[in-house]
Design a protein around this motif. Structure first.
Motif, PDB file in Angstrom:
ATOM      1  N   GLU A   1     128.168 -34.673 117.635  1.00  0.00           N
ATOM      2  CA  GLU A   1     126.684 -34.784 117.072  1.00  0.00           C
ATOM      3  C   GLU A   1     127.171 -33.154 116.627  1.00  0.00           C
ATOM      4  O   GLU A   1     126.432 -33.107 115.707  1.00  0.00           O
ATOM      5  CB  GLU A   1     126.407 -34.526 118.108  1.00  0.00           C
ATOM      6  N   ALA A   2     127.447 -32.056 116.886  1.00  0.00           N
ATOM      7  CA  ALA A   2     127.549 -30.912 116.416  1.00  0.00           C
ATOM      8  C   ALA A   2     128.415 -31.052 114.732  1.00  0.00           C
ATOM      9  O   ALA A   2     128.067 -30.263 114.444  1.00  0.00           O
ATOM     10  CB  ALA A   2     128.410 -29.709 117.531  1.00  0.00           C
ATOM     11  N   LEU A   3     129.625 -31.575 115.035  1.00  0.00           N
ATOM     12  CA  LEU A   3     130.255 -31.599 113.702  1.00  0.00           C
ATOM     13  C   LEU A   3     129.541 -32.396 113.048  1.00  0.00           C
ATOM     14  O   LEU A   3     129.663 -31.734 111.275  1.00  0.00           O
ATOM     15  CB  LEU A   3     131.770 -32.379 113.794  1.00  0.00           C
ATOM     16  N   LYS A   4     129.246 -33.717 113.137  1.00  0.00           N
ATOM     17  CA  LYS A   4     127.871 -34.356 112.260  1.00  0.00           C
ATOM     18  C   LYS A   4     127.241 -33.604 111.557  1.00  0.00           C
ATOM     19  O   LYS A   4     126.452 -33.496 109.895  1.00  0.00           O
ATOM     20  CB  LYS A   4     128.640 -35.132 112.761  1.00  0.00           C
ATOM     21  N   THR A   5     126.425 -32.558 112.220  1.00  0.00           N
ATOM     22  CA  THR A   5     125.247 -31.599 112.112  1.00  0.00           C
ATOM     23  C   THR A   5     125.477 -30.703 110.882  1.00  0.00           C
ATOM     24  O   THR A   5     124.973 -30.180 109.886  1.00  0.00           O
ATOM     25  CB  THR A   5     124.849 -31.285 113.368  1.00  0.00           C
ATOM     26  N   ALA A   6     127.467 -30.282 111.505  1.00  0.00           N
ATOM     27  CA  ALA A   6     127.657 -29.340 109.752  1.00  0.00           C
ATOM     28  C   ALA A   6     127.770 -29.467 109.467  1.00  0.00           C
ATOM     29  O   ALA A   6     128.808 -29.282 107.913  1.00  0.00           O
ATOM     30  CB  ALA A   6     129.199 -28.633 111.313  1.00  0.00           C
ATOM     31  N   GLY A   7     128.913 -30.919 108.570  1.00  0.00           N
ATOM     32  CA  GLY A   7     128.783 -31.972 107.834  1.00  0.00           C
ATOM     33  C   GLY A   7     130.113 -31.883 106.978  1.00  0.00           C
ATOM     34  O   GLY A   7     130.262 -32.327 106.144  1.00  0.00           O
ATOM     35  N   THR A   8     130.934 -32.251 108.270  1.00  0.00           N
ATOM     36  CA  THR A   8     132.175 -32.545 108.272  1.00  0.00           C
ATOM     37  C   THR A   8     132.722 -34.005 108.625  1.00  0.00           C
ATOM     38  O   THR A   8     131.784 -34.168 109.242  1.00  0.00           O
ATOM     39  CB  THR A   8     132.914 -30.919 108.816  1.00  0.00           C
ATOM     40  N   ASN A   9     133.718 -34.651 108.354  1.00  0.00           N
ATOM     41  CA  ASN A   9     134.308 -35.698 108.313  1.00  0.00           C
ATOM     42  C   ASN A   9     134.536 -35.565 110.046  1.00  0.00           C
ATOM     43  O   ASN A   9     135.566 -34.470 109.967  1.00  0.00           O
ATOM     44  CB  ASN A   9     134.632 -36.454 107.625  1.00  0.00           C
TER      45      ASN A   9
END
Length: 144
Positions: free
Chosen positions: A96-104
């Protein structure tokens, strides 16, 4: 040209560190002195094709780990793969945190059991090594 890749870990378990060394050797990451580091790393990520995050823990990611993941945007890391010594709640919080940051982020998390007895040396079995390296090779083949 070698793949621009880093293995970052958030664990004090020696087995996780042993896995990092295996990946470093397999993908010849020795030319990059900071290809393996703790979270938060001494040097930030920049234009990495793949960052492998190896974490130990259960439940929600703590603040240090969550904040680090929120900084892994597309300028820092194009792709992130997770190795988790813990539970699904930890993995889903990181995703969830990584998707929020915008990375794949690769959603097929590689779960490991690193054990909690430090004096056993953190040996990675041949089977664990094969599974881990096959999993990472699959990620490398599917980079975006």
């Amino acid at each position: 040209m070698a793949l621009k890749m880093r293995f970052l870990y958030y664990s004090s378990k020696s087995k996780i560190k042993s896995m990092a060394q295996l990946v470093k050797a397999e993908f010849d990451l020795s030319q990059n002195h900071n290809s393996i580091d703790i979270i938060p790393p001494a040097y930030g990520c920049e234009n990495e094709r793949l960052v492998i995050l190896a974490v130990s823990g259960k439940g929600e990611p703590d603040d240090v780990l969550r904040r680090f993941c929120l900084e892994l945007n597309k300028k820092a890391a194009n792709n992130v793969a997770l190795v988790v010594d813990g539970d699904e709640k930890m993995a889903s919080g990181l995703i969830e945190a990584l998707k929020t940051a915008g990375t794949n982020v690769f959603e097929d998390v590689h779960y490991v059991k690193a054990g909690s007895i430090p004096f056993l040396g953190g040996k990675v079995s041949d089977e664990e090594k094969t599974v881990l390296l096959n999993w990472i090779n699959d990620k490398v083949q599917n980079l975006k």
